[in-house]
Scaffold this active site. Structure first.
Site, PDB file in Angstrom:
ATOM      1  N   ALA A 135       9.557 -25.024 -25.873  1.00 17.97           N
ATOM      2  CA  ALA A 135       9.926 -26.001 -26.898  1.00 17.97           C
ATOM      3  C   ALA A 135       9.033 -27.225 -26.727  1.00 17.97           C
ATOM      4  O   ALA A 135       8.448 -27.421 -25.662  1.00 17.97           O
ATOM      5  CB  ALA A 135      11.389 -26.388 -26.721  1.00 17.97           C
ATOM      6  N   GLY A 154      11.094 -21.557 -24.397  1.00 15.62           N
ATOM      7  CA  GLY A 154      11.243 -21.108 -25.779  1.00 15.62           C
ATOM      8  C   GLY A 154      10.182 -20.093 -26.175  1.00 15.62           C
ATOM      9  O   GLY A 154      10.413 -19.254 -27.053  1.00 15.62           O
ATOM     10  N   GLU A 198      11.480 -16.911 -25.108  1.00 14.69           N
ATOM     11  CA  GLU A 198      12.633 -16.588 -25.967  1.00 14.69           C
ATOM     12  C   GLU A 198      12.160 -16.043 -27.320  1.00 14.69           C
ATOM     13  O   GLU A 198      12.743 -15.103 -27.857  1.00 14.69           O
ATOM     14  CB  GLU A 198      13.512 -17.824 -26.141  1.00 14.69           C
ATOM     15  CG  GLU A 198      14.197 -18.199 -24.819  1.00 14.69           C
ATOM     16  CD  GLU A 198      15.035 -19.456 -24.940  1.00 14.69           C
ATOM     17  OE1 GLU A 198      14.451 -20.521 -25.191  1.00 14.69           O
ATOM     18  OE2 GLU A 198      16.265 -19.365 -24.798  1.00 14.69           O
ATOM     19  N   GLU A 243      13.366 -23.874 -17.819  1.00 11.87           N
ATOM     20  CA  GLU A 243      14.216 -24.947 -18.351  1.00 11.87           C
ATOM     21  C   GLU A 243      15.025 -25.651 -17.271  1.00 11.87           C
ATOM     22  O   GLU A 243      15.225 -26.869 -17.314  1.00 11.87           O
ATOM     23  CB  GLU A 243      15.179 -24.392 -19.415  1.00 11.87           C
ATOM     24  CG  GLU A 243      14.532 -24.050 -20.744  1.00 11.87           C
ATOM     25  CD  GLU A 243      13.964 -22.635 -20.807  1.00 11.87           C
ATOM     26  OE1 GLU A 243      13.773 -22.015 -19.749  1.00 11.87           O
ATOM     27  OE2 GLU A 243      13.708 -22.159 -21.935  1.00 11.87           O
TER      28      GLU A 243
HETATM   29  N1  3HC Z   1       6.009 -29.723 -24.841  1.00 10.62           N
HETATM   30  C1  3HC Z   1       5.172 -30.738 -25.120  1.00 10.62           C
HETATM   31  N2  3HC Z   1       4.058 -31.007 -24.422  1.00 10.62           N
HETATM   32  C2  3HC Z   1       3.773 -30.171 -23.394  1.00 10.62           C
HETATM   33  C3  3HC Z   1       4.595 -29.082 -23.050  1.00 10.62           C
HETATM   34  C4  3HC Z   1       5.761 -28.853 -23.828  1.00 10.62           C
HETATM   35  N3  3HC Z   1       6.570 -27.838 -23.594  1.00 10.62           N
HETATM   36  N4  3HC Z   1       4.048 -28.452 -21.991  1.00 10.62           N
HETATM   37  C5  3HC Z   1       2.930 -29.119 -21.687  1.00 10.62           C
HETATM   38  N5  3HC Z   1       2.748 -30.155 -22.540  1.00 10.62           N
HETATM   39  C6  3HC Z   1       1.640 -31.110 -22.565  1.00 10.62           C
HETATM   40  C7  3HC Z   1       1.536 -31.896 -21.269  1.00 10.62           C
HETATM   41  O1  3HC Z   1       2.364 -33.044 -21.296  1.00 10.62           O
HETATM   42  C8  3HC Z   1       0.060 -32.247 -21.246  1.00 10.62           C
HETATM   43  O2  3HC Z   1      -0.112 -33.339 -22.126  1.00 10.62           O
HETATM   44  P1  3HC Z   1      -1.257 -34.438 -21.837  1.00 10.62           P
HETATM   45  O3  3HC Z   1      -2.552 -33.687 -21.851  1.00 10.62           O
HETATM   46  O4  3HC Z   1      -1.092 -35.404 -22.951  1.00 10.62           O
HETATM   47  O5  3HC Z   1      -0.934 -35.011 -20.488  1.00 10.62           O
HETATM   48  C9  3HC Z   1      -0.600 -31.032 -21.886  1.00 10.62           C
HETATM   49  O6  3HC Z   1       0.445 -30.349 -22.597  1.00 10.62           O
HETATM   50  C10 3HC Z   1      -1.180 -30.048 -20.880  1.00 10.62           C
HETATM   51  O7  3HC Z   1      -0.193 -29.777 -19.903  1.00 10.62           O
HETATM   52  P2  3HC Z   1      -0.553 -29.729 -18.356  1.00 10.62           P
HETATM   53  O8  3HC Z   1      -1.400 -30.894 -17.984  1.00 10.62           O
HETATM   54  O9  3HC Z   1       0.718 -29.523 -17.620  1.00 10.62           O
HETATM   55  O10 3HC Z   1      -1.475 -28.431 -18.307  1.00 10.62           O
HETATM   56  P3  3HC Z   1      -1.482 -27.252 -17.263  1.00 10.62           P
HETATM   57  O11 3HC Z   1      -2.499 -26.292 -17.740  1.00 10.62           O
HETATM   58  O12 3HC Z   1      -1.572 -27.778 -15.866  1.00 10.62           O
HETATM   59  O13 3HC Z   1      -0.045 -26.550 -17.372  1.00 10.62           O
HETATM   60  C11 3HC Z   1       1.853 -25.560 -18.457  1.00 10.62           C
HETATM   61  C12 3HC Z   1       0.356 -25.915 -18.546  1.00 10.62           C
HETATM   62  C13 3HC Z   1       2.061 -24.507 -17.342  1.00 10.62           C
HETATM   63  C14 3HC Z   1       2.280 -25.012 -19.772  1.00 10.62           C
HETATM   64  C15 3HC Z   1       2.657 -26.830 -18.070  1.00 10.62           C
HETATM   65  O14 3HC Z   1       2.305 -27.869 -18.966  1.00 10.62           O
HETATM   66  C16 3HC Z   1       4.144 -26.660 -18.153  1.00 10.62           C
HETATM   67  O15 3HC Z   1       4.732 -26.170 -17.212  1.00 10.62           O
HETATM   68  N6  3HC Z   1       4.747 -27.095 -19.270  1.00 10.62           N
HETATM   69  C17 3HC Z   1       6.179 -27.084 -19.428  1.00 10.62           C
HETATM   70  C18 3HC Z   1       6.693 -25.699 -19.714  1.00 10.62           C
HETATM   71  C19 3HC Z   1       8.178 -25.741 -19.911  1.00 10.62           C
HETATM   72  O16 3HC Z   1       8.909 -26.320 -19.164  1.00 10.62           O
HETATM   73  N7  3HC Z   1       8.634 -25.034 -20.954  1.00 10.62           N
HETATM   74  C20 3HC Z   1      10.021 -25.006 -21.289  1.00 10.62           C
HETATM   75  C21 3HC Z   1      10.311 -26.101 -22.254  1.00 10.62           C
HETATM   76  S1  3HC Z   1      12.031 -26.282 -22.582  1.00 10.62           S
HETATM   77  C22 3HC Z   1      12.384 -25.072 -23.687  1.00 10.62           C
HETATM   78  O17 3HC Z   1      11.546 -24.281 -24.019  1.00 10.62           O
HETATM   79  C23 3HC Z   1      13.779 -25.081 -24.223  1.00 10.62           C
HETATM   80  C24 3HC Z   1      14.138 -23.839 -24.919  1.00 10.62           C
HETATM   81  O18 3HC Z   1      14.820 -22.970 -24.090  1.00 10.62           O
HETATM   82  C25 3HC Z   1      15.010 -24.129 -26.107  1.00 10.62           C
END
Ligand code: 3HC
Length: 701
Positions: free
Chosen positions: A61, A100, A103, A123
């Protein structure tokens, strides 16, 4: 348009292109629904293929939307719409398919992945749970135990493991995602493959009676392993429903639990931590210069810190030269280093052969500074004494090649005074590692007055190579972390003088969520370290400052904590992790009665009120003095170096959440007891008067 629809013969290619990580923003969700409906109504398309452009399939998400009013279409409905298609859709996964994103993939009817893909539901690490059907679909695909592990650890699994578990069908290694998707889609047409809806799969769901004991087991285990966190417990509740109710009820329950978590302070704290640890690397110097190349690292000193620093570099593939002042010290240094590497072998981090290769090919040692000629950076980790360090830097100035970065690992000393003994203060910087240096993630990059921007950039790039989180700090006694520590530690001492026991303080602090209280921590670090530091600062102590002597008296007995078997606690075979030391209680009682102190009872809540007020106030002072650039730098320091619970976001975020006016009110109340210690920070007062938060400074500075 972040979602494109395109026909490739009898196949419909749906492509998401929303850099950097294809997060499911409102536009992507809306685009997906539109594309899927078009596919469903497109009679010429027999199989849909969902792919993502760029480096990854959907990584989740869009976290930036959290906390804002949710906007339609909601993700669970999007996933349901995909699943409801009459004809099959294949999700083609690559990169990091997370949250997501996974999912959405589970809502598709088939999943294939490129080799090297990581799949996970992280999450829980953001204080939430899968909220688009993940808690109900994952166990239907992989079974209960694997679902529990993935959702409550948040750890992604490999494509191989996903295939083994039945989460994906096939792994493609030598093709681009679109090509692989088309190949797989053709095979589906060839075998007239059905549209498989995950929500209709029930063969991996055991009956509720057999799943219940496992779920309760995990609930109990998680209450210890992820102490204080609510998300893991709610995940268990959602899984319980998956095993006892039909899919639709499970989905509704998941939504309810997800919304509760979305509203929680823990979610706010963890999301703050997520963004802060990324923003912390955005510092002014990096806009001005890139890093200097580093391959060879000199380490001065083979004590616990020096050996740990050397190991951290060796394990990251750098070449290390260790320098000591005499033969015996060097032998001890090498033994320390080998001991740590042996630990890495025992923990399976490296093999015995890899250790030997590191020792033979990447490590060397010497008694001569002249042997540092090839070093690109030298990190001094000698005894914490200004004259000793100045002498070393004079030698480094003479022996190191031009452009070599000269770093000190001092924890407290004025690095300007160290830089000034060299003819190249622009090359001098502080790199403050935390013990054990090969484990702890924090690196304070301490920037004295004359340091060149590319030297600061080198500190940050080195940290990244070491897998550490770097925080930029200015020069003052203790920099960001130890300066704040010494203040809340004083607060803890005062509470003990005034009636709390060290064990009650430690208990209150661990209940709050830190792994250890300040007294147990002092025992672990070695009480002699704080003692030496107090002696160093004795002449600078203000007359009005209260001074607790019980720690000094404990040291006078030769009790330095864990390493001597006793300190605030006694460590022996019976209680290896320590039990209260009655002699300490006696020492404290004596100090109280000698000083004629009237003691009072403290509740655990009162202890934490004071402890946190001291931490926040000093955090604000550190910001006011520009030692830390932004509140998030303080938060990241405390999270990564001092065990502050991540789910509370860090002390400055915590302060925002409980209200800065309340914190200031507390400080002003305590000020009536001790006006010297409890001086409200000017910045805190300004923020309260202008009704602003610490968060407001994160973007401004
Ligand atoms: N939403 C918005 N922005 C995100 C994001 C997300 N889910 N994931 C990463 N970004 C952004 C980061 O803030 C960063 O922004 P910046 O360049 O402005 O600083 C950019 O994307 C690149 O991210 P990273 O620097 O972390 O890049 P990496 O290559 O090191 O890592 C990644 C990539 C493994 C995807 C890591 O960013 C990550 O772990 N992201 C979070 C993943 C996550 O937690 N997903 C679950 C979200 S909650 C959800 O999905 C709810 C659902 O169940 C309803």
């Amino acid at each position: 348009m972040p979602v494109q629809y395109e026909r490739k013969g009898e196949f419909a290619l749906i492509t998401i292109d929303n850099p950097p990580v294809n997060a499911l923003s409102r536009e992507v969700r809306a685009g997906l629904v539109e594309a899927v409906e078009r596919y469903d109504n497109d009679d010429g398309a027999q199989v849909g293929i969902l792919v993502c452009a760029g480096r990854t399939f959907i990584a989740g998400a869009d976290i930036r939307e959290f906390g804002k009013p949710p906007q339609e279409p909601f993700l669970p409905d999007v996933v349901n719409r995909i699943e409801a298609c009459v004809k099959p859709i294949v999700a083609v996964l690559h990169g990091t398919t997370l949250g997501g994103g996974l999912e959405v993939a589970m809502g598709c009817h088939y999943r294939i992945a490129m080799g090297g893909t990581k799949l996970g539901l992280p999450e829980v690490n953001l204080g939430i749970m899968p909220g688009a059907g993940g808690t109900q679909r994952l166990p239907r695909l992989v079974g209960l135990e694997a679902a529990l592990d993935m959702m409550t650890s948040g750890r992604p699994i490999s494509a191989d493991r996903a295939k083994e578990l039945g989460l994906i069908e096939v792994i493609f290694t030598n093709q681009e995602p679109v090509e692989a998707g088309l190949d797989f889609a053709r095979s589906l047409v060839d075998r007239s493959a059905p549209t498989i809806r995950t929500s209709e799969l029930n063969d991996k769901l055991d009956d509720p009676a057999s799943s219940a004991p496992l779920l309760e087991d995990w609930r109990e285990k998680l209450s210890r392993k992820r102490r204080g966190e609510i998300a893991p417990q709610k995940i268990i509740s959602a899984l319980k429903i998956a095993y006892s109710e039909p899919f639709e009820i499970g989905l509704a329950k998941e939504r309810e639990l997800f919304s509760e978590l979305m509203e929680s302070d823990q979610r706010k704290g963890l999301i703050h931590a997520f963004f802060s640890e990324r923003k912390v690397a955005k510092i002014p110097e990096l806009k001005q210069a890139g890093p200097r190349p580093v391959e060879t690292v000199g380490v001065i000193g083979g004590g616990t810190m020096g050996a740990g620093i050397a190991v951290a570099h060796l394990l990251s593939g750098l070449t290390v030269i260790m320098i000591e002042r005499d033969k015996d010290s060097l032998e001890r240094g090498i033994a320390n280093l080998e001991g740590i590497l042996k630990g890495s072998v025992a923990r399976g981090k490296i093999s015995a052969e890899q250790k030997q290769t590191l020792m033979d090919q990447k490590f060397s040692s010497s008694l001569r500074y002249d042997d540092l000629q090839s070093a690109d950076i030298v990190i001094e980790a000698a005894f914490e004494d200004l004259a000793v360090k100045q002498d070393i830097f004079r030698q480094l100035n003479r022996a190191c090649k031009p452009g070599c970065v000269l770093a000190t690992n001092t924890s407290y000393l004025d690095i300007n005074l160290i830089a000034d003994v060299t003819a190249r203060p622009e090359d001098v910087i502080g790199l403050h590692f935390f013990s054990p240096a090969h484990v702890m993630k924090l690196l304070e990059v301490v920037v004295p007055d004359k340091t060149a921007p590319d030297v600061v950039a080198t500190g940050f790039s080195l940290a990244k190579r070491l897998g550490k989180v770097a925080v930029r700090a200015g020069v003052c006694d203790g920099f960001i972390g130890n300066r704040i520590l010494s203040t809340y530690r004083k607060c803890a001492d005062y509470m003990v003088l005034d009636g709390a026991s060290p064990y009650q303080v430690d208990r209150a602090v661990t209940e709050f969520g830190l792994p250890m209280g300040p007294f147990a921590m002092a025992d672990l670090a070695g009480l002699d370290i704080g003692w030496a530091n107090r002696k160093r600062l004795a002449s600078a102590r203000a007359v009005r400052e209260r001074y607790a002597t019980f720690s000094d008296k404990i040291c006078e007995n030769g009790w330095f904590g864990r390493k001597t078997g006793q300190g605030f606690y006694i460590y022996d075979e019976e209680t290896p992790s320590g039990r209260p030391n009655p002699a300490v209680e006696h020492i404290i009682d004596t100090e109280r009665s000698d000083a004629g102190l009237v003691t009072q009872d403290f509740s655990d809540a009162e202890i934490m009120r004071r402890y946190m007020a001291a931490m926040i106030n000093e955090g604000a002072n550190v910001l006011g003095a520009k030692i830390a650039q932004r509140p998030l730098d303080v938060d990241v320091t405390m999270l990564y170096g001092y065990g502050f619970p991540r789910w509370r976001g860090g002390p400055m975020k915590y302060a925002d959440m409980i209200g800065l006016d309340r914190v200031l009110h507390d400080i002003r109340t305590f000020e009536t007891e001790d006006a010297y210690f409890w001086q409200p920070s000017t910045l805190l007062v300004e923020l309260v008067e202008s009704d602003r938060s610490f968060e407001s400074l994160n973007d401004e500075r």
